[in-house]
Design a protein around this motif. Structure first.
Motif, PDB file in Angstrom:
ATOM      1  N   VAL A 207     -96.165  85.757 -75.589  1.00 27.85           N
ATOM      2  CA  VAL A 207     -94.899  85.512 -76.291  1.00 27.85           C
ATOM      3  C   VAL A 207     -94.214  86.839 -76.608  1.00 27.85           C
ATOM      4  CG1 VAL A 207     -93.831  84.565 -78.374  1.00 27.85           C
ATOM      5  CG2 VAL A 207     -95.716  83.340 -77.272  1.00 27.85           C
ATOM      6  N   ARG A 208     -94.991  87.827 -77.048  1.00 29.82           N
ATOM      7  CA  ARG A 208     -94.434  89.149 -77.335  1.00 29.82           C
ATOM      8  C   ARG A 208     -93.756  89.735 -76.095  1.00 29.82           C
ATOM      9  NH1 ARG A 208     -95.769  91.950 -81.864  1.00 29.82           N
ATOM     10  NH2 ARG A 208     -97.433  91.190 -83.231  1.00 29.82           N
ATOM     11  N   ILE A 209     -94.442  89.677 -74.978  1.00 25.23           N
ATOM     12  CA  ILE A 209     -93.897  90.222 -73.724  1.00 25.23           C
ATOM     13  C   ILE A 209     -92.641  89.460 -73.315  1.00 25.23           C
ATOM     14  CG2 ILE A 209     -94.335  90.479 -71.245  1.00 25.23           C
ATOM     15  CD1 ILE A 209     -97.256  91.082 -71.953  1.00 25.23           C
ATOM     16  N   SER A 210     -92.683  88.147 -73.445  1.00 20.70           N
ATOM     17  CA  SER A 210     -91.526  87.320 -73.078  1.00 20.70           C
ATOM     18  C   SER A 210     -90.316  87.670 -73.948  1.00 20.70           C
ATOM     19  CB  SER A 210     -91.861  85.835 -73.238  1.00 20.70           C
ATOM     20  OG  SER A 210     -92.919  85.457 -72.373  1.00 20.70           O
ATOM     21  N   LEU A 211     -90.530  87.832 -75.249  1.00 25.61           N
ATOM     22  CA  LEU A 211     -89.441  88.190 -76.152  1.00 25.61           C
ATOM     23  C   LEU A 211     -88.886  89.572 -75.824  1.00 25.61           C
ATOM     24  CD1 LEU A 211     -90.838  86.924 -79.597  1.00 25.61           C
ATOM     25  CD2 LEU A 211     -88.954  85.933 -78.255  1.00 25.61           C
ATOM     26  N   ALA A 212     -89.769  90.504 -75.470  1.00 27.48           N
ATOM     27  CA  ALA A 212     -89.337  91.863 -75.114  1.00 27.48           C
ATOM     28  C   ALA A 212     -88.472  91.842 -73.860  1.00 27.48           C
ATOM     29  CB  ALA A 212     -90.551  92.757 -74.899  1.00 27.48           C
ATOM     30  N   ILE A 213     -88.879  91.047 -72.877  1.00 26.71           N
ATOM     31  CA  ILE A 213     -88.109  90.947 -71.636  1.00 26.71           C
ATOM     32  C   ILE A 213     -86.740  90.319 -71.910  1.00 26.71           C
ATOM     33  CG2 ILE A 213     -87.992  89.771 -69.394  1.00 26.71           C
ATOM     34  CD1 ILE A 213     -91.003  90.163 -69.158  1.00 26.71           C
ATOM     35  N   ILE A 214     -86.720  89.281 -72.753  1.00 26.11           N
ATOM     36  CA  ILE A 214     -85.443  88.646 -73.104  1.00 26.11           C
ATOM     37  C   ILE A 214     -84.536  89.653 -73.812  1.00 26.11           C
ATOM     38  CG2 ILE A 214     -84.351  86.895 -74.557  1.00 26.11           C
ATOM     39  CD1 ILE A 214     -86.835  85.137 -74.074  1.00 26.11           C
ATOM     40  N   MET A 215     -85.087  90.392 -74.768  1.00 23.35           N
ATOM     41  CA  MET A 215     -84.302  91.375 -75.513  1.00 23.35           C
ATOM     42  C   MET A 215     -83.703  92.425 -74.577  1.00 23.35           C
ATOM     43  SD  MET A 215     -85.543  94.108 -78.454  1.00 23.35           S
ATOM     44  CE  MET A 215     -86.409  95.155 -77.251  1.00 23.35           C
TER      45      MET A 215
ATOM     46  N   LEU B 124     -86.127 101.188 -77.968  1.00 19.12           N
ATOM     47  CA  LEU B 124     -87.495 101.700 -77.878  1.00 19.12           C
ATOM     48  C   LEU B 124     -88.275 101.442 -79.160  1.00 19.12           C
ATOM     49  CD1 LEU B 124     -86.770 105.095 -76.078  1.00 19.12           C
ATOM     50  CD2 LEU B 124     -88.055 103.169 -75.133  1.00 19.12           C
ATOM     51  N   ILE B 125     -87.605 101.568 -80.310  1.00 21.84           N
ATOM     52  CA  ILE B 125     -88.274 101.360 -81.598  1.00 21.84           C
ATOM     53  C   ILE B 125     -88.641  99.889 -81.796  1.00 21.84           C
ATOM     54  CG2 ILE B 125     -87.970 101.457 -84.104  1.00 21.84           C
ATOM     55  CD1 ILE B 125     -86.190 103.945 -83.610  1.00 21.84           C
ATOM     56  N   VAL B 126     -87.686  99.005 -81.540  1.00 17.67           N
ATOM     57  CA  VAL B 126     -87.964  97.569 -81.682  1.00 17.67           C
ATOM     58  C   VAL B 126     -89.003  97.128 -80.666  1.00 17.67           C
ATOM     59  CG1 VAL B 126     -86.987  95.250 -81.530  1.00 17.67           C
ATOM     60  CG2 VAL B 126     -85.680  97.066 -82.620  1.00 17.67           C
ATOM     61  N   LEU B 127     -88.923  97.671 -79.458  1.00 16.90           N
ATOM     62  CA  LEU B 127     -89.894  97.333 -78.421  1.00 16.90           C
ATOM     63  C   LEU B 127     -91.306  97.715 -78.856  1.00 16.90           C
ATOM     64  CD1 LEU B 127     -90.142  96.243 -75.515  1.00 16.90           C
ATOM     65  CD2 LEU B 127     -89.902  98.599 -74.704  1.00 16.90           C
ATOM     66  N   ALA B 128     -91.435  98.860 -79.540  1.00 14.35           N
ATOM     67  CA  ALA B 128     -92.744  99.321 -80.000  1.00 14.35           C
ATOM     68  C   ALA B 128     -93.358  98.381 -81.028  1.00 14.35           C
ATOM     69  CB  ALA B 128     -92.620 100.725 -80.591  1.00 14.35           C
TER      70      ALA B 128
ATOM     71  N   ILE C 244     -84.702 101.836 -69.337  1.00 15.60           N
ATOM     72  CA  ILE C 244     -85.701 101.411 -70.320  1.00 15.60           C
ATOM     73  C   ILE C 244     -86.286 100.063 -69.927  1.00 15.60           C
ATOM     74  CG2 ILE C 244     -86.030 100.693 -72.719  1.00 15.60           C
ATOM     75  CD1 ILE C 244     -83.964 102.782 -73.528  1.00 15.60           C
ATOM     76  N   PHE C 245     -85.418  99.153 -69.504  1.00 14.14           N
ATOM     77  CA  PHE C 245     -85.879  97.835 -69.044  1.00 14.14           C
ATOM     78  C   PHE C 245     -86.813  97.998 -67.852  1.00 14.14           C
ATOM     79  CE2 PHE C 245     -84.314  93.355 -67.568  1.00 14.14           C
ATOM     80  CZ  PHE C 245     -85.567  92.836 -67.876  1.00 14.14           C
ATOM     81  N   GLY C 246     -86.371  98.809 -66.881  1.00 18.73           N
ATOM     82  CA  GLY C 246     -87.213  99.051 -65.710  1.00 18.73           C
ATOM     83  C   GLY C 246     -88.511  99.731 -66.084  1.00 18.73           C
ATOM     84  N   GLY C 247     -88.453 100.683 -67.026  1.00 20.80           N
ATOM     85  CA  GLY C 247     -89.656 101.382 -67.460  1.00 20.80           C
ATOM     86  C   GLY C 247     -90.655 100.442 -68.101  1.00 20.80           C
ATOM     87  N   PHE C 248     -90.149  99.445 -68.840  1.00 24.57           N
ATOM     88  CA  PHE C 248     -91.041  98.473 -69.475  1.00 24.57           C
ATOM     89  C   PHE C 248     -91.692  97.563 -68.431  1.00 24.57           C
ATOM     90  CE2 PHE C 248     -91.683  94.300 -71.639  1.00 24.57           C
ATOM     91  CZ  PHE C 248     -92.669  94.707 -72.523  1.00 24.57           C
TER      92      PHE C 248
ATOM     93  N   ALA D 148     -98.043  96.631 -74.676  1.00 26.65           N
ATOM     94  CA  ALA D 148     -97.968  95.490 -73.759  1.00 26.65           C
ATOM     95  C   ALA D 148     -98.264  95.910 -72.324  1.00 26.65           C
ATOM     96  CB  ALA D 148     -96.586  94.856 -73.832  1.00 26.65           C
ATOM     97  N   THR D 149     -99.140  95.165 -71.671  1.00 30.93           N
ATOM     98  CA  THR D 149     -99.444  95.405 -70.259  1.00 30.93           C
ATOM     99  C   THR D 149    -100.068  94.152 -69.659  1.00 30.93           C
ATOM    100  OG1 THR D 149    -100.686  96.798 -68.697  1.00 30.93           O
ATOM    101  CG2 THR D 149    -101.717  96.356 -70.819  1.00 30.93           C
ATOM    102  N   LEU D 150     -99.833  93.958 -68.375  1.00 27.00           N
ATOM    103  CA  LEU D 150    -100.427  92.822 -67.653  1.00 27.00           C
ATOM    104  C   LEU D 150    -101.458  93.314 -66.647  1.00 27.00           C
ATOM    105  CD1 LEU D 150     -97.184  90.735 -66.982  1.00 27.00           C
ATOM    106  CD2 LEU D 150     -98.899  90.361 -68.772  1.00 27.00           C
ATOM    107  N   SER D 151    -101.732  94.602 -66.689  1.00 22.99           N
ATOM    108  CA  SER D 151    -102.688  95.194 -65.753  1.00 22.99           C
ATOM    109  C   SER D 151    -103.706  96.013 -66.528  1.00 22.99           C
ATOM    110  CB  SER D 151    -101.956  96.096 -64.752  1.00 22.99           C
ATOM    111  OG  SER D 151    -101.433  97.241 -65.417  1.00 22.99           O
ATOM    112  N   GLY D 152    -104.652  96.558 -65.813  1.00 22.31           N
ATOM    113  CA  GLY D 152    -105.668  97.381 -66.456  1.00 22.31           C
ATOM    114  C   GLY D 152    -105.335  98.853 -66.408  1.00 22.31           C
TER     115      GLY D 152
END
Length: 229
Positions: A8-16, A86-90, A208-212, A96-100
């Motif tokens: 949910v956190r990742i989904s909200l970050a992507i939406i933002m 960047l601050i709100v994303l933090a 920033i979006f691409g970096g995330f 947040a990561t989907l990989s190792g």
């Protein structure tokens, strides 16, 4: 199905970041209510975690990026909206990561900086193609140094009808000179002149979006690419 707070956190970050990037592209400004809404949601998500104390520590570590983002904003390298993102994303999706792959509090920012190099490559290709077509891209700049002309080919291009770009030239008497003065991202005005050298005003929010997104699937570009060598 158990409630997956991280998803949910990742989904909200992507939406933002999607909403912010879209409005930045369309209007070249971002409503501050976006940061208020998603900042509030980050607080809500904190109380939905099973271990609030651990989440607070994770968010605290991620917010190390905050003073750096604010400093870069005040210097003028990017706008206030980028710093707030960047601050709100933090706080919204810390670590947040989907990989190792390896990440750190600065991963999104580092990835964004690397992605911002792409326009440099585009500028070089565009200018080289123009030269191969025998276009005199430095017409009127006969008194300009060769070094400045080379720099200009990396950071900009000559545009007939610039849009959302910043001028990198100035008048010096009857001649034209290149001007690489740093433009403040919040205050600089877009160029409205025709047939002039400009540097593209690509919204940093896109990087920033691409970096995330890169952080989610690959982690930190510098550390992980070095690890592959």
């Amino acid at each position: 199905m158990p409630f997956d707070v991280n998803a949910v956190r990742i989904s909200l970050a992507i939406i933002m970041l999607s909403v912010a990037s879209y409005t930045d592209i369309k209007k070249r400004e971002i409503d501050d209510r976006i940061w208020m809404i998603f900042g509030g949601l980050s607080v809500v998500m904190l109380f939905l975690t099973s271990d609030i104390s651990h989440s607070l520590v994770t968010i605290g570590v991620s917010l190390i990026v905050a003073p750096i983002a604010l400093l870069v904003w005040r210097i003028g390298f990017f706008g206030g909206a980028d710093a707030f993102a960047l601050i709100v994303l933090a706080s919204l999706a810390p670590g947040a990561t989907l990989s190792g792959y390896q990440i750190n509090p600065f991963t999104t920012l580092i990835n964004a900086v690397l992605l911002s190099i792409i326009p440099v490559l585009v500028n070089v290709i565009r200018n080289v193609v123009s030269i191969l077509r025998h276009e005199d891209i430095f017409e009127g700049f006969e008194n300009e140094t060769q070094k400045n002309k080379i720099i200009a080919m990396f950071i900009g291009h000559r545009s007939k009808n610039p849009k959302f770009s910043f001028s990198i030239e100035k008048r010096d008497g009857n001649s034209r000179k290149l001007d690489f003065t740093l433009k403040n991202a919040d205050n600089a005005e877009f160029c409205s002149l025709s047939d002039t050298w400009v540097t593209p005003g690509v919204p940093y929010m896109i990087y920033i979006f691409g970096g995330f997104i890169v952080q989610l699937v690959f982690g930190d570009m510098i550390f992980n690419l070095m690890g592959m060598l």
